[in-house]
Design an enzyme around this catalytic site. Sequence first.
Site, mmCIF file in Angstrom:
data_model
loop_
_atom_site.group_PDB
_atom_site.id
_atom_site.type_symbol
_atom_site.label_atom_id
_atom_site.label_comp_id
_atom_site.label_asym_id
_atom_site.label_seq_id
_atom_site.Cartn_x
_atom_site.Cartn_y
_atom_site.Cartn_z
ATOM 1 C CB CYS A 100 5.523 -1.309 8.824
ATOM 2 S SG CYS A 100 5.964 -2.857 7.821
ATOM 3 C CB CYS A 200 2.459 -1.631 6.654
ATOM 4 S SG CYS A 200 4.334 -2.221 6.188
#
Length: 395
Positions: A100, A200
């Site tokens: 991410c 995330c």
Amino acid sequence: MKRVIVGLSGGVDSSVAAHLLKEQGYEVIGLFMKNWHDDSVTISNECPWLEDSNDAMIVAEKLGIPFQVVDLSEQYKDRIVDYMFREYEMGRTPNPDVLCNREIKFDVFMKIALDLGADYVATGHYCRKETIIKDGKEVHRLLAGKDNNKDQSYFLCQLSQEQLSKALFPIGELTKPEVREIASAQELITAEKKDSQGLCFIGKVRLPEFLQQKLQPKEGVIVRIPADATLFDKEVPKFESKEAELSFLAEKYTYQLTDGDVVGKHQGAHYFTKGQRKGLAVGGMKEPLFVIETDVNENVIYTGEGKNHKGLYRNVLFVKNDEIHWIREDLILQDGDSMNVKARIRYRQKLEKATLFKVENGLYVSFDHPQSAITEGQFVAWYKDDELLGSGVIS
């Protein structure tokens, strides 16, 4: 006045990062990344991204900075979620947070920020950046955060020099309690907010249910491998080279059904990961069972009793050439080179002494002490003192 775009996540860390930058005289803009649409797989009825974006907006108002929400859910699905499904399907365990940062925060998001005229992108990560001049060129060093309990450099182990050149980490010199103190003093709504857990930016996701959207449940057996199984007594041959020795030591154990006894059933080997203890639902053992291997082709989970089971430990791991990443490109190893480092194979693990050996088809990381649950698909990151030099995907 340089313009900085802060990824405001609705948490205390990014809130204080924005406040500090404003104090330092930057022109600060807050952007909230919306990365997920499907609320059916978050735990509980709360909608985490809505609550978080609300908090981020209130913080921006309090700080007197412009604020907007950017929807990156399409890119997030392409680059993170689909990647996760592919990895789990292959029996590997991905790390979505590392991805991410590389793919979303410091790529897609950074491009949006630069299009908005930003000089830098800032996040609330507990890590530090230092820029040095080497051979007449700027080199950016990624350093661990001052707060040992919170150091998040590992999550940024896939960043490039280019990405680091545009990154700022305003809270890297602070400890978590100091960050909360600043937030309280500024009366920010996030001052006492609990740290987010979960994937995330998706929020509190139930991983098996998340995976079940794509990976169908499939009943299989759980096999217990005894600690004294003969397969653990591999005879160590005489090695002709260091590489041959490393290759031998990096090999994982392979198990057959006949090596142990069936102690239970599961709903899909791809839902489990090495070192996992929860979710096996097998009782009647002296010590808890740990997953020591998953076989997604045969749909079998192999387990061992107790956290010291031989099947959990190995000293050496391998990273293929195309999955090696150096932040410090000036320190890249050539074939035949080695380097003493400290390394970790998961977030929060204390750094362990290790040696890197570069060979023609990749890189061996040889730890001084055996490591528990070396897991394919996860990232190994290597450091010199408190500087993160590079990382790779465990193969």
